[in-house]
Design a protein around this motif. Sequence first.
Motif, PDB file in Angstrom:
ATOM      1  N   VAL A   1      45.855  36.262  33.592  1.00  0.00           N
ATOM      2  CA  VAL A   1      45.592  35.383  34.539  1.00  0.00           C
ATOM      3  C   VAL A   1      46.457  34.957  35.428  1.00  0.00           C
ATOM      4  N   ALA A   2      45.917  35.358  36.650  1.00  0.00           N
ATOM      5  CA  ALA A   2      47.375  34.980  37.924  1.00  0.00           C
ATOM      6  C   ALA A   2      47.169  33.661  38.764  1.00  0.00           C
ATOM      7  N   THR A   3      45.665  34.198  39.046  1.00  0.00           N
ATOM      8  CA  THR A   3      45.317  32.717  39.374  1.00  0.00           C
ATOM      9  C   THR A   3      43.633  33.110  40.039  1.00  0.00           C
ATOM     10  N   THR A   4      42.714  31.668  40.479  1.00  0.00           N
ATOM     11  CA  THR A   4      42.078  32.128  40.314  1.00  0.00           C
ATOM     12  C   THR A   4      41.401  31.828  42.073  1.00  0.00           C
ATOM     13  N   LEU A   5      40.762  31.650  42.847  1.00  0.00           N
ATOM     14  CA  LEU A   5      40.603  31.154  43.743  1.00  0.00           C
ATOM     15  C   LEU A   5      38.885  30.915  44.270  1.00  0.00           C
ATOM     16  N   ASN A   6      38.595  30.022  43.985  1.00  0.00           N
ATOM     17  CA  ASN A   6      37.353  29.530  44.538  1.00  0.00           C
ATOM     18  C   ASN A   6      37.206  29.991  46.798  1.00  0.00           C
ATOM     19  N   LEU A   7      36.257  31.123  46.473  1.00  0.00           N
ATOM     20  CA  LEU A   7      35.638  31.148  48.021  1.00  0.00           C
ATOM     21  C   LEU A   7      33.872  30.446  48.537  1.00  0.00           C
ATOM     22  N   GLY A   8      33.961  29.517  47.580  1.00  0.00           N
ATOM     23  CA  GLY A   8      33.085  29.478  47.855  1.00  0.00           C
ATOM     24  C   GLY A   8      31.335  29.385  47.899  1.00  0.00           C
ATOM     25  N   ALA A   9      30.287  29.091  48.827  1.00  0.00           N
ATOM     26  CA  ALA A   9      29.089  30.180  48.999  1.00  0.00           C
ATOM     27  C   ALA A   9      29.697  30.437  50.097  1.00  0.00           C
ATOM     28  N   LEU A  10      28.645  32.417  50.268  1.00  0.00           N
ATOM     29  CA  LEU A  10      29.416  33.039  51.048  1.00  0.00           C
ATOM     30  C   LEU A  10      27.526  33.959  51.234  1.00  0.00           C
ATOM     31  N   SER A  11      27.833  34.170  52.502  1.00  0.00           N
ATOM     32  CA  SER A  11      26.426  34.771  52.994  1.00  0.00           C
ATOM     33  C   SER A  11      26.162  36.036  52.868  1.00  0.00           C
ATOM     34  N   ALA A  12      25.267  37.066  52.661  1.00  0.00           N
ATOM     35  CA  ALA A  12      24.995  38.511  52.350  1.00  0.00           C
ATOM     36  C   ALA A  12      25.520  39.062  52.969  1.00  0.00           C
ATOM     37  N   GLY A  13      26.330  40.672  52.466  1.00  0.00           N
ATOM     38  CA  GLY A  13      27.389  41.560  53.526  1.00  0.00           C
ATOM     39  C   GLY A  13      28.483  41.880  52.790  1.00  0.00           C
ATOM     40  N   GLN A  14      29.641  42.118  53.585  1.00  0.00           N
ATOM     41  CA  GLN A  14      30.526  42.141  53.300  1.00  0.00           C
ATOM     42  C   GLN A  14      32.019  40.840  53.171  1.00  0.00           C
ATOM     43  N   GLN A  15      32.521  40.755  52.025  1.00  0.00           N
ATOM     44  CA  GLN A  15      33.041  39.707  52.499  1.00  0.00           C
ATOM     45  C   GLN A  15      34.768  39.936  52.250  1.00  0.00           C
ATOM     46  N   SER A  16      36.115  39.946  52.722  1.00  0.00           N
ATOM     47  CA  SER A  16      37.434  39.796  51.973  1.00  0.00           C
ATOM     48  C   SER A  16      37.805  37.986  51.512  1.00  0.00           C
ATOM     49  N   PHE A  17      38.725  38.662  51.145  1.00  0.00           N
ATOM     50  CA  PHE A  17      39.173  37.375  51.199  1.00  0.00           C
ATOM     51  C   PHE A  17      41.134  37.726  50.697  1.00  0.00           C
ATOM     52  N   SER A  18      42.376  36.922  51.231  1.00  0.00           N
ATOM     53  CA  SER A  18      43.899  37.326  51.330  1.00  0.00           C
ATOM     54  C   SER A  18      44.101  36.195  50.195  1.00  0.00           C
ATOM     55  N   TRP A  19      45.205  36.606  49.104  1.00  0.00           N
ATOM     56  CA  TRP A  19      46.740  36.041  48.209  1.00  0.00           C
ATOM     57  C   TRP A  19      47.589  36.045  48.264  1.00  0.00           C
ATOM     58  N   SER A  20      48.489  35.487  48.503  1.00  0.00           N
ATOM     59  CA  SER A  20      49.749  35.131  49.221  1.00  0.00           C
ATOM     60  C   SER A  20      51.030  35.079  48.006  1.00  0.00           C
ATOM     61  N   GLY A  21      50.375  34.774  46.650  1.00  0.00           N
ATOM     62  CA  GLY A  21      51.377  34.301  45.324  1.00  0.00           C
ATOM     63  C   GLY A  21      51.450  35.896  44.518  1.00  0.00           C
ATOM     64  N   GLY A  22      51.484  37.211  44.428  1.00  0.00           N
ATOM     65  CA  GLY A  22      52.156  38.488  44.706  1.00  0.00           C
ATOM     66  C   GLY A  22      53.136  38.111  44.630  1.00  0.00           C
ATOM     67  N   LYS A  23      54.011  40.097  43.273  1.00  0.00           N
ATOM     68  CA  LYS A  23      55.097  40.293  43.985  1.00  0.00           C
ATOM     69  C   LYS A  23      55.179  41.666  44.265  1.00  0.00           C
ATOM     70  N   ALA A  24      55.612  41.674  45.305  1.00  0.00           N
ATOM     71  CA  ALA A  24      56.202  42.932  46.603  1.00  0.00           C
ATOM     72  C   ALA A  24      55.932  44.274  45.107  1.00  0.00           C
ATOM     73  N   GLY A  25      54.883  44.898  45.755  1.00  0.00           N
ATOM     74  CA  GLY A  25      54.973  46.345  45.046  1.00  0.00           C
ATOM     75  C   GLY A  25      54.324  46.381  43.253  1.00  0.00           C
ATOM     76  N   THR A  26      53.371  44.782  43.524  1.00  0.00           N
ATOM     77  CA  THR A  26      52.981  45.382  42.277  1.00  0.00           C
ATOM     78  C   THR A  26      51.307  45.068  42.495  1.00  0.00           C
ATOM     79  N   ASP A  27      51.219  46.008  41.699  1.00  0.00           N
ATOM     80  CA  ASP A  27      49.072  46.245  41.593  1.00  0.00           C
ATOM     81  C   ASP A  27      49.358  45.600  41.194  1.00  0.00           C
ATOM     82  N   TYR A  28      48.104  44.619  41.513  1.00  0.00           N
ATOM     83  CA  TYR A  28      47.518  43.847  40.207  1.00  0.00           C
ATOM     84  C   TYR A  28      45.224  43.680  40.507  1.00  0.00           C
ATOM     85  N   THR A  29      44.520  43.749  39.875  1.00  0.00           N
ATOM     86  CA  THR A  29      43.002  43.857  39.777  1.00  0.00           C
ATOM     87  C   THR A  29      42.453  42.410  39.727  1.00  0.00           C
TER      88      THR A  29
END
Length: 230
Positions: free
Chosen positions: A146-174
């Motif tokens: 586990v790299a980190t966990t993001l708490n996005l709280g309550a969300l409405s139905a439909g498409q959602q997105s999020f951003s994360w800035s703690g990664g290493k350049a050129g690395t693929d995470y899941t």
Amino acid sequence: MINSATNSTSTSAVSSASVAASTTAASSSGAGSAANLTQSDFLQLLTAQLKYQSPTSPANPTQMAQEFAAISTVDGINQINTQLSSISTANGAAQMAQASSLVGKQVAVSGNTLIANSSGAATGAFSLPSATGSTDVTILNPDGSVATTLNLGALSAGQQSFSWSGGKAGTDYTYQITAADASGNPVSATPYTVYNVQGVNLTSSSPTLNVAGSATALPVSSVQTVLGAA
């Protein structure tokens, strides 16, 4: 003897005239093969055949009907092929326009990969079938930790997105989505992998998208949604 000679001469003249008419019709089509004859050439040949037919051996009406049917079928197939070619060209232009409009934008396709850019930032997206009371995103390193966990709280139905800035350049995470509604019942989210479109690839039969973070171009049909400018 005179009648025999006369009939022989008449038959020879008919044959010569018929051959001449056939040669003229074939020449008018621009080629000497039957494969290149047009419907107009066929009718010209048929007219010559009727004009120079022998009175004692007229043209077979059944055979003539079959010849008419054959030329009509070929002409119809040629028209269909022309129409299909026009449709294909129009579809190709529409696909090219659609692909070009995606350059410089973020597109989401099926998957749960986070691709860190040169500054280590990554964008993810997912779809919710219903509203949630809590939504968490767990980001995993390439080794599964586990790299980190993001708490996005309550969300409405439909498409959602999020951003994360703690990664290493050129690395693929899941990442994994854990969501529940206001009553605590689990909500199943559909994750997407987000790519930045850099250009259009025209080497295949239909346009594909060149994207950052992938050596393989994406088919336009694989795009689930467009997030906006990269």
